[in-house]
Design an enzyme around this catalytic site. Sequence first.
Site, PDB file in Angstrom:
ATOM      1  CE  LYS A   1       1.370   7.747   0.810  1.00 37.66           C
ATOM      2  NZ  LYS A   1       0.787   8.395  -0.367  1.00 37.66           N
TER       3      LYS A   1
ATOM      4  CD  GLN B   1       1.980  10.517  -3.098  1.00 39.68           C
ATOM      5  OE1 GLN B   1       1.844   9.375  -2.658  1.00 39.68           O
ATOM      6  NE2 GLN B   1       1.471  11.572  -2.487  1.00 39.68           N
TER       7      GLN B   1
ATOM      8  CG  ASP C   1      -4.477   6.326  -3.037  1.00 29.74           C
ATOM      9  OD1 ASP C   1      -4.551   6.617  -1.837  1.00 29.74           O
ATOM     10  OD2 ASP C   1      -3.581   6.744  -3.795  1.00 29.74           O
TER      11      ASP C   1
END
Length: 305
Positions: free
Chosen positions: A64, A108, A131
């Site tokens: 990312k 994450q 997200d």
Amino acid sequence: MAIKKKNTVSKNTEPAKIIDGKVIANHITDEIKRLLKINNTIKPGLALILVGSNPASEIYVRMKEKKCAELGFYSVINKISEKVSEMELLAHIRAYNNSSKIHGILIQLPLPKHINERKVLEAVDFRKDVDGFHPMNAGRLLIGEKCFIPCTPAGIFELIKRYNVETSGKYAVVIGRSNIVGKPIANLLLQKTKGANCTVSITHSGTANITEFTKNADIIVAALGKPEFLKANMIKEGVVIIDVGINRIEDSNSPKGYKVVGDVDFKSCSKKASMITPVPGGVGPMTIAMLMKNTLDSALKKIYN
Ligand code: GUN
């Protein structure tokens, strides 16, 4: 006298068309670059929070960050000890919530067991929740309002639209009920919009007979995390298959000793399907592309202003 036509069953002899996620992901990154040129005073910023040292998570976060660098985004990886307290982690999130350089915050997953994942995800400002895991975004998706859509389902939806998959009035079956993929993709396909308007069933580990559903499906999204679960005898001719699985299985022929397969038995299903995503190279590359798109949209205040 009427001539009786032979009752032939038309069989699909053509192999399935491959839905190429790498090509579409590249189109999306090119579109982002073009938009950034037009809006050249904006530098999207993404904070990547990694707790602990899960090797897979470390790889994903690095990928990312690399994508951010390629696109000229500002990014920061905040690598935090596995022993961090929940309170300390929440303080890190608050700092990014208040930073004008940061437009997107990604935590994450998975998090260490002593940390309440829900509490942490809800601490993220929903306007920076690229997200799409905050209940505000999940709820807005459910009722069809503008929101950040989780990156993997957003990527699947893009593939479906860009490959002109016929969806309106079709029967879509999702296998898997996760908050990250199964539930959001089912909601997207259910919407009364372009690339959707499907009748949707969500099947899962508690479904008595999954084949009863998949046999009738025009579109199948397999997101259950079981290697090569979906077999040719579970599907009908002409189905469109989206494979979300990424599973490592033993392979003595590979120098690495393993190979990566999806949740779909590609070899047999691709003979019956009309379109199918491969693994790797299908849904996978789309996830990061959509994360970048969400971060850009946040910087441009396209979702919330
Ligand atoms: N872990 C596995 N998939 C995801 C994802 O899409 N986002 C985050 N933040 N963590 C993950």
